[in-house]
Design an enzyme around this catalytic site. Sequence first.
Site, short mmCIF file in Angstrom:
data_model
loop_
_atom_site.label_atom_id
_atom_site.label_comp_id
_atom_site.label_asym_id
_atom_site.label_seq_id
_atom_site.Cartn_x
_atom_site.Cartn_y
_atom_site.Cartn_z
N ASP A 82 0.85 -1.19 0.00
CA ASP A 82 0.00 0.00 0.00
C ASP A 82 0.89 1.25 0.00
O ASP A 82 1.71 1.43 0.91
CB ASP A 82 -0.89 -0.04 1.26
CG ASP A 82 -1.89 1.09 1.31
OD1 ASP A 82 -1.80 2.01 0.46
OD2 ASP A 82 -2.76 1.05 2.20
N GLY B 134 -4.20 4.18 -8.13
CA GLY B 134 -5.34 5.02 -7.72
C GLY B 134 -6.62 4.45 -8.29
O GLY B 134 -6.59 3.64 -9.23
N SER C 137 -5.46 13.41 -15.21
CA SER C 137 -6.60 13.05 -16.07
C SER C 137 -7.22 14.30 -16.68
O SER C 137 -7.12 15.41 -16.12
CB SER C 137 -7.66 12.34 -15.21
OG SER C 137 -8.87 12.24 -15.92
N HIS D 37 -10.08 14.88 -16.45
CA HIS D 37 -11.14 15.32 -15.52
C HIS D 37 -10.66 16.45 -14.59
O HIS D 37 -11.47 17.02 -13.87
CB HIS D 37 -11.69 14.12 -14.75
CG HIS D 37 -12.38 13.16 -15.66
ND1 HIS D 37 -13.61 13.42 -16.22
CD2 HIS D 37 -11.98 11.96 -16.17
CE1 HIS D 37 -13.95 12.41 -17.03
NE2 HIS D 37 -12.97 11.50 -17.01
N TYR E 160 -13.00 12.91 -8.13
CA TYR E 160 -11.91 12.24 -8.85
C TYR E 160 -11.02 13.27 -9.57
O TYR E 160 -9.80 13.24 -9.46
CB TYR E 160 -12.51 11.24 -9.85
CG TYR E 160 -11.53 10.64 -10.81
CD1 TYR E 160 -10.75 9.55 -10.44
CD2 TYR E 160 -11.37 11.16 -12.09
CE1 TYR E 160 -9.83 8.99 -11.32
CE2 TYR E 160 -10.45 10.61 -12.98
CZ TYR E 160 -9.70 9.53 -12.59
OH TYR E 160 -8.78 8.98 -13.46
C1 15L Z 1 -10.36 8.89 -16.65
O1 15L Z 1 -9.51 9.55 -16.06
C2 15L Z 1 -10.96 7.70 -16.00
O2 15L Z 1 -10.02 6.96 -15.25
C3 15L Z 1 -11.66 6.78 -16.98
O3 15L Z 1 -12.53 5.96 -16.23
C4 15L Z 1 -12.44 7.56 -18.04
O4 15L Z 1 -13.49 8.29 -17.44
C5 15L Z 1 -11.54 8.53 -18.75
O5 15L Z 1 -10.88 9.36 -17.82
C6 15L Z 1 -12.31 9.40 -19.74
O6 15L Z 1 -12.37 10.61 -19.55
O7 15L Z 1 -12.85 8.84 -20.69
#
Ligand code: 15L
Length: 275
Positions: free
Chosen positions: A49, A71, A109, A111, A134
């Site tokens: 971990d 993650g 990401s 996101h 997230y």
């Molecule tokens: C990500 O960061 C995620 O881990 C994945 O599940 C998708 O949502 C991807 O982005 C996306 O934006 O398609």
Amino acid sequence: MKKIVLTGAAGRIGSVVRAHFAAARQPLLISDIRPCLAVTPGETERVGDLCDAAFTRNLLSDVDTVIHMAGIPDDRPLAELIGPNFLALNTLYTAAQEMGVRRVVFASSNHATGMYPAGQIIDTQVAVKPDSDYGAAKVWGEALGRMFWDKHGLETICLRIGSFTERPVSVRHLSTWLSHRDLCALLEVCIEAPRLGFEIIYGVSANTRSWWDNRHSRLPYRPLDNAEDYAERIAREAPPADPLEARFQGGDFAARYFNRADERANESGLADNLT
Ligand code: 15L
């Protein structure tokens, strides 16, 4: 040869990355909280971990580059994200600095900027606009990367990864797709690049409809794949996108729990009005 550690090695992206390095005969230290399948002779495995500081310090001993893919890869309740997506990042950066690691390649990401309107071209210098807890965890990771470079000289490349799938399967993917081959090429340039401090780059293929502009990146990343090659098939096969999801770059992550009454009332202007 540089010693490289891959965290999250048992995950969806980790498995593709492992296969790539195995084919390139690049030895790899692989780590995950659960055991990996089919460990090859070129791989050394450490199960543990990353929130455990002693485990992580030990893992990073003599390591040149950390590819941090560990993650939870989804928007989950905060109680689930807090360990793997927030605390583990802190332990990892602290240990990396203590153990003299040169560079962290952090799986951020798209996101982190998922509340930008679909269709708007953004570069790596725009303000963050996370679309979920997230996405906010990815912003936290990027902030740690920035801080550890500014205060401690530990380098970070943040990869704002798009949609990492074998092939694009939705209209959104025509903009966000990152092919397996392009991600592996991107990781190669991240490992080989000379000193560059702190850097952000969108992990996206050469999609005709991409929303992400990497012009400020110093990395020589030249993606080869283009989701447009799948556009006709997607038009034929993909179910129609939810209208709210289709308004934001983050798609379903952005639409989940969205309840801005002022914008709901004016849905046709939603994307333009969200500031
Ligand atoms: C990500 O960061 C995620 O881990 C994945 O599940 C998708 O949502 C991807 O982005 C996306 O934006 O398609």
